[in-house]
Design a protein around this motif. Structure first.
Motif, short mmCIF file in Angstrom:
data_model
loop_
_atom_site.label_atom_id
_atom_site.label_comp_id
_atom_site.label_asym_id
_atom_site.label_seq_id
_atom_site.Cartn_x
_atom_site.Cartn_y
_atom_site.Cartn_z
N GLY A 139 13.86 2.37 -1.28
CA GLY A 139 15.29 2.09 -1.13
C GLY A 139 16.15 2.38 -2.32
N LYS A 140 15.34 3.26 -3.48
CA LYS A 140 16.09 3.36 -4.58
C LYS A 140 16.25 4.91 -4.62
CE LYS A 140 16.03 -0.64 -6.34
NZ LYS A 140 17.17 -1.52 -6.94
N LEU A 141 17.13 5.43 -5.41
CA LEU A 141 17.38 6.85 -5.81
C LEU A 141 16.78 7.22 -7.09
CD1 LEU A 141 20.83 7.84 -4.28
CD2 LEU A 141 18.59 8.71 -3.68
N VAL A 142 16.11 8.18 -7.29
CA VAL A 142 15.34 8.50 -8.67
C VAL A 142 15.48 9.98 -8.85
CG1 VAL A 142 13.39 8.73 -10.21
CG2 VAL A 142 13.65 6.70 -8.11
N GLY A 143 16.25 10.34 -9.82
CA GLY A 143 16.65 11.77 -10.07
C GLY A 143 15.58 12.45 -10.79
N ASP A 144 15.72 13.87 -10.82
CA ASP A 144 14.64 14.62 -11.49
C ASP A 144 14.62 14.63 -12.72
OD1 ASP A 144 17.03 16.10 -11.62
OD2 ASP A 144 16.20 17.77 -10.33
N ALA A 185 15.06 22.29 -1.48
CA ALA A 185 15.25 21.37 -2.86
C ALA A 185 15.02 22.37 -3.92
CB ALA A 185 13.89 20.35 -2.43
N ARG A 186 14.22 23.35 -4.03
CA ARG A 186 14.18 24.36 -4.98
C ARG A 186 15.34 25.00 -5.41
NH1 ARG A 186 8.62 25.18 -3.16
NH2 ARG A 186 9.56 26.97 -2.03
N LYS A 187 16.05 25.06 -4.27
CA LYS A 187 17.63 25.95 -4.72
C LYS A 187 18.42 24.94 -5.39
CE LYS A 187 16.76 30.05 -2.62
NZ LYS A 187 16.96 31.19 -3.12
N MET A 241 25.05 21.80 -6.73
CA MET A 241 24.10 21.46 -5.41
C MET A 241 23.13 20.54 -5.62
SD MET A 241 22.14 24.39 -3.19
CE MET A 241 21.12 23.84 -1.72
N TYR A 242 22.93 19.55 -4.70
CA TYR A 242 21.96 18.42 -4.78
C TYR A 242 21.09 18.55 -3.65
CZ TYR A 242 24.94 16.33 -8.43
OH TYR A 242 25.84 16.18 -9.49
N ALA A 243 19.74 18.15 -3.84
CA ALA A 243 18.99 17.79 -2.66
C ALA A 243 18.70 16.41 -2.71
CB ALA A 243 17.81 18.84 -2.70
N VAL A 244 18.45 15.52 -1.59
CA VAL A 244 18.00 14.36 -1.63
C VAL A 244 16.74 14.34 -0.64
CG1 VAL A 244 18.31 11.86 -0.89
CG2 VAL A 244 20.19 13.21 -2.03
N VAL A 245 15.40 14.08 -1.20
CA VAL A 245 14.22 14.07 -0.45
C VAL A 245 13.71 12.89 -0.27
CG1 VAL A 245 14.12 16.62 -1.33
CG2 VAL A 245 12.98 14.78 -2.45
N ALA A 258 23.72 6.20 -7.73
CA ALA A 258 23.63 7.86 -8.11
C ALA A 258 25.06 8.41 -8.15
CB ALA A 258 22.74 8.66 -7.14
N GLY A 259 25.19 9.31 -9.10
CA GLY A 259 26.48 10.09 -9.03
C GLY A 259 26.15 11.63 -8.86
N PHE A 260 27.30 12.22 -8.29
CA PHE A 260 27.30 13.53 -7.75
C PHE A 260 28.58 14.16 -8.34
CE2 PHE A 260 25.08 10.82 -4.79
CZ PHE A 260 23.86 11.58 -4.58
N ARG A 261 28.25 15.18 -8.91
CA ARG A 261 29.46 16.24 -9.61
C ARG A 261 29.81 17.28 -8.85
NH1 ARG A 261 29.90 14.29 -14.83
NH2 ARG A 261 28.25 13.04 -15.70
#
Length: 212
Positions: free
Chosen positions: A207-212, A195-197, A35-39, A28-31
């Protein structure tokens, strides 16, 4: 700004029968200014991911990069000092200092405006942090992270010990920090409200990151 590339992480040695893998090729990449939420479920590796992004630990395989450079090459201590600030679930405040003194560790400016922003008044600011409630200590921890000039804020359950109204206010402050100050704010959370914010949400599962 900061990214994980095919990162694997497990607990226990190769010989250990209880070896447990929590990250299995997470990417994953973060810019900036986001604001990111990881759930994800408890124990899925959310806090481990935050530790890797913050240079508190290193992946077993794969790479964590800041501004395109691998943390391992740039130096983990330098990354922690210059690039990231933390909001720990356990607060990690200096217990013999006041709330104001804890925030002053991260800034040369007066800590009082930041503390007031998160709901800590002048009276509480002058108290030893051990004399504050858990929710107040959480707010001090948030203020300390926001006081840092580091471009990345890593927050582990930043609203976990707060009442609903205070939690919403802290979530708004974190989002405002991303948008107005151009910071990359990454929160791991069980809170649907937090997370909604967020501008973007990642779910950590298997073990994987899945984006919205």
């Amino acid at each position: 700004m900061i990214e994980v590339d095919r990162v694997h992480y497990s607990y226990g040695s190769k010989e250990a029968r209880t070896k447990r893998s929590v990250l299995k090729g997470a990417t994953a990449g973060f810019r900036r200014a986001t604001m990111y939420a990881v759930v994800g479920a408890s124990g899925c590796g959310k806090s481990t991911l935050l530790s890797l992004l913050g240079g508190l630990d290193v992946p077993k395989q794969g790479e964590v990069r800041f501004a395109g450079e691998a943390l391992a090459a740039a130096g983990l201590a330098e990354h922690r000092r210059r690039n990231v600030s933390f909001v720990f679930q356990s607060y990690n405040l200096i217990d013999y200092l006041t709330a104001a003194e804890n925030v002053s560790l991260a800034t040369k400016l007066s800590p009082l405006p930041l503390l007031e922003k998160v709901g800590i008044g002048p009276d509480e600011a002058g108290r030893n942090v051990l004399a504050l409630s858990g929710g107040q200590q959480q707010r001090v921890a948030v203020a300390r992270a926001l006081a840092s000039e580091a471009p990345v804020v890593l927050a582990d359950e930043p609203t976990g010990n707060l009442d609903e109204d205070t939690a919403e206010g802290i979530a708004d402050i974190l989002r405002d920090t991303a948008h107005r100050m151009g910071k990359c704010v990454i929160c791991v959370t069980h809170s649907p409200a937090l997370a909604r914010k967020a501008d973007r949400t990642f779910r950590l599962a298997k073990g994987k990151l899945v984006g919205d």
